[in-house]
Design a protein around this motif. Structure first.
Motif, PDB file in Angstrom:
ATOM      1  N   ASN A 221      61.089   4.356 -55.580  1.00 46.35           N
ATOM      2  CA  ASN A 221      62.311   4.268 -56.390  1.00 46.35           C
ATOM      3  C   ASN A 221      62.912   5.647 -56.639  1.00 46.35           C
ATOM      4  N   LEU A 222      62.053   6.658 -56.830  1.00 41.38           N
ATOM      5  CA  LEU A 222      62.533   8.028 -57.016  1.00 41.38           C
ATOM      6  C   LEU A 222      63.270   8.506 -55.767  1.00 41.38           C
ATOM      7  N   ILE A 223      62.676   8.252 -54.595  1.00 39.97           N
ATOM      8  CA  ILE A 223      63.307   8.638 -53.323  1.00 39.97           C
ATOM      9  C   ILE A 223      64.662   7.954 -53.177  1.00 39.97           C
TER      10      ILE A 223
ATOM     11  N   GLN B 203      51.027  12.853 -56.445  1.00 44.17           N
ATOM     12  CA  GLN B 203      49.678  12.308 -56.354  1.00 44.17           C
ATOM     13  C   GLN B 203      49.295  11.496 -57.589  1.00 44.17           C
ATOM     14  N   ASN B 204      50.113  11.586 -58.625  1.00 40.52           N
ATOM     15  CA  ASN B 204      49.830  10.849 -59.852  1.00 40.52           C
ATOM     16  C   ASN B 204      50.921   9.833 -60.195  1.00 40.52           C
ATOM     17  N   ILE B 205      51.723   9.517 -59.198  1.00 40.71           N
ATOM     18  CA  ILE B 205      52.776   8.535 -59.400  1.00 40.71           C
ATOM     19  C   ILE B 205      52.491   7.320 -58.516  1.00 40.71           C
ATOM     20  N   LYS B 206      52.811   6.147 -59.012  1.00 40.22           N
ATOM     21  CA  LYS B 206      52.554   4.926 -58.246  1.00 40.22           C
ATOM     22  C   LYS B 206      53.479   4.846 -57.027  1.00 40.22           C
ATOM     23  N   LYS B 207      53.016   4.096 -56.036  1.00 45.69           N
ATOM     24  CA  LYS B 207      53.769   3.960 -54.788  1.00 45.69           C
ATOM     25  C   LYS B 207      55.193   3.471 -55.033  1.00 45.69           C
TER      26      LYS B 207
ATOM     27  N   LEU C 150      55.756   8.295 -46.365  1.00 45.75           N
ATOM     28  CA  LEU C 150      55.575   7.678 -45.046  1.00 45.75           C
ATOM     29  C   LEU C 150      54.225   8.023 -44.436  1.00 45.75           C
ATOM     30  N   TYR C 151      53.721   9.211 -44.752  1.00 45.94           N
ATOM     31  CA  TYR C 151      52.443   9.662 -44.209  1.00 45.94           C
ATOM     32  C   TYR C 151      51.265   8.935 -44.861  1.00 45.94           C
ATOM     33  N   ASN C 152      51.382   8.642 -46.153  1.00 49.34           N
ATOM     34  CA  ASN C 152      50.243   8.108 -46.904  1.00 49.34           C
ATOM     35  C   ASN C 152      50.282   6.599 -47.126  1.00 49.34           C
ATOM     36  N   TYR C 153      51.458   6.000 -47.025  1.00 46.46           N
ATOM     37  CA  TYR C 153      51.569   4.566 -47.289  1.00 46.46           C
ATOM     38  C   TYR C 153      52.013   3.816 -46.038  1.00 46.46           C
TER      39      TYR C 153
END
Length: 376
Positions: A158-160, A149-153, A206-209
């Motif tokens: 990129n993490l995924i 919740q505190n990381i940019k989209k 995928l749910y939020n963006y």
């Protein structure tokens, strides 16, 4: 306040639990042909590859809801609220499976033997591996939630991608290289727990963006190609025994198809005009998927033993019908039993809560009486 249900996620839960039950039913179908007829084996593996999105979707839905919540409850309160729902049924059903297998196979049983099996990675029954992963993940959810919740989209994306590369991709390359006698990337491959946690990140993303239509089309295409390639890759990898390492969620093959199915439901479910009766069924079934997952294996084995007394198919199509019957009976029976298990758990927890409340009230009354007589 009760959380409003998301229809496409309920539908995804239905797809996921149907897929998981089908995975275990098809395992016997694949085992029968792995040595006898590789063409038939690969045909069944193709249908099996479609169902392999079930487990990733369960993780993704967990991430979509658990990591999206904005509640700020204490860590201890979170554990008190969530863990009993997982651990209590898991322990009780593990005991049930242990006794069932022990009596069925006429093998010695003991508390020490049960504890040894229960604390092993695979658990008392083969499908319980999921429970160990999900329970550990739940212990970290409050921290994972704060992070995502505190990381940019773009950073989350990129993490995924990084976890996919150093997890799913390198793990798959390592499997094929090891088979050819060269062990590659062993020092770089991420732990399976991290790979499964990545599906939670993926579900949250995928749910939020939003995902652009063009990118969705690319993902749909790659997903279809992955499903088509999986039977071929599996046929090249195995010898004379079924080995599911390429079809599990930590290989590359189910990753994109799982994304594709999630997006397909997210962007198209409301356009499909799903009949109300199916929506109602999915809505009722969604909270029961945990129990269906836990109980379906023992029901499947009981169903198969009874059917074999009446019908032993030999031809490929006959065996297909045979396993279809097993699936239908297993799923329907598991659904009915899960309703009872859910009722039993809720009833038991309510009784415990009422008992605790009465004990607290009695203790409070005794303390008040004690203070009163002390003053007198």
């Amino acid at each position: 306040m009760k959380q409003e249900r998301v229809k496409y996620c309920d539908a995804l839960r239905l797809v996921a639990i149907v897929s998981v039950v089908m995975i275990h039913v098809l395992a016997g179908y694949r085992d029968f042909y792995v040595q006898n007829n590789r063409l038939y084996y690969s045909t069944v593996t193709f249908f099996d590859s479609i169902t392999r999105t079930g487990v990733p979707i369960f993780f993704m839905i967990t991430g979509a809801f658990m990591l999206t919540k904005k509640d700020n409850i204490k860590y201890s309160e979170f554990l008190k609220k969530r863990l009993p729902k997982l651990c209590i049924p898991f322990i009780i059903l593990s005991i049930g499976y242990y006794l069932y297998d022990g009596f069925l196979n006429n093998v010695p049983m003991s508390i020490l033997d049960f504890f040894e099996k229960f604390t092993s990675p695979g658990g008392v029954k083969y499908h319980f591996w999921f429970m160990y992963i999900i329970i550990i993940i739940y212990l970290f959810i409050p921290f994972l939630k704060t992070m995502v919740q505190n990381i940019k989209k773009n950073d989350l994306r990129n993490l995924i991608l990084l976890i996919f590369i150093f997890g799913n991709l390198l793990k798959t390359i390592n499997l094929f290289s090891t088979k050819m006698g060269v062990t590659l990337f062993t020092g770089f491959i991420l732990n399976d727990l991290i790979i499964y946690t990545n599906y939670l990140f993926l579900g949250y993303y995928l749910y939020n963006y939003e995902v652009k239509r063009k990118n969705r089309s690319i993902l749909y295409t790659i997903g279809i190609i992955s499903i088509l390639l999986l039977p071929l890759a599996d046929a090249l990898y195995i010898d004379n025994v079924r080995n599911d390492v390429l079809v599990t969620a930590n290989s590359i093959f189910p990753f994109v198809p799982s994304i594709a199915i999630f997006l397909l439901f997210k962007y198209n479910y409301n356009k499909w005009k799903v009949p109300k009766i199916i929506e109602k069924f999915a809505n009722k079934l969604a909270p029961l998927t945990f129990y269906i997952y836990m109980i379906h294996v023992i029901i499947m084995e009981c169903v198969e033993r009874q059917i074999l007394k009446l019908w032993f198919p030999n031809r490929f199509i006959e065996r297909g019908l045979y396993y279809l019957v097993i699936f239908i009976l297993t799923f329907c029976s598991s659904y009915i039993v899960s309703i009872f298990l859910n009722w039993l758990y809720n009833k038991g927890t309510n009784v415990i809560k009422i008992t605790i409340q009465k004990l607290r009230e009695r203790k409070k009354a005794n303390e008040e009486n004690k203070r009163f007589f002390t003053k007198v």
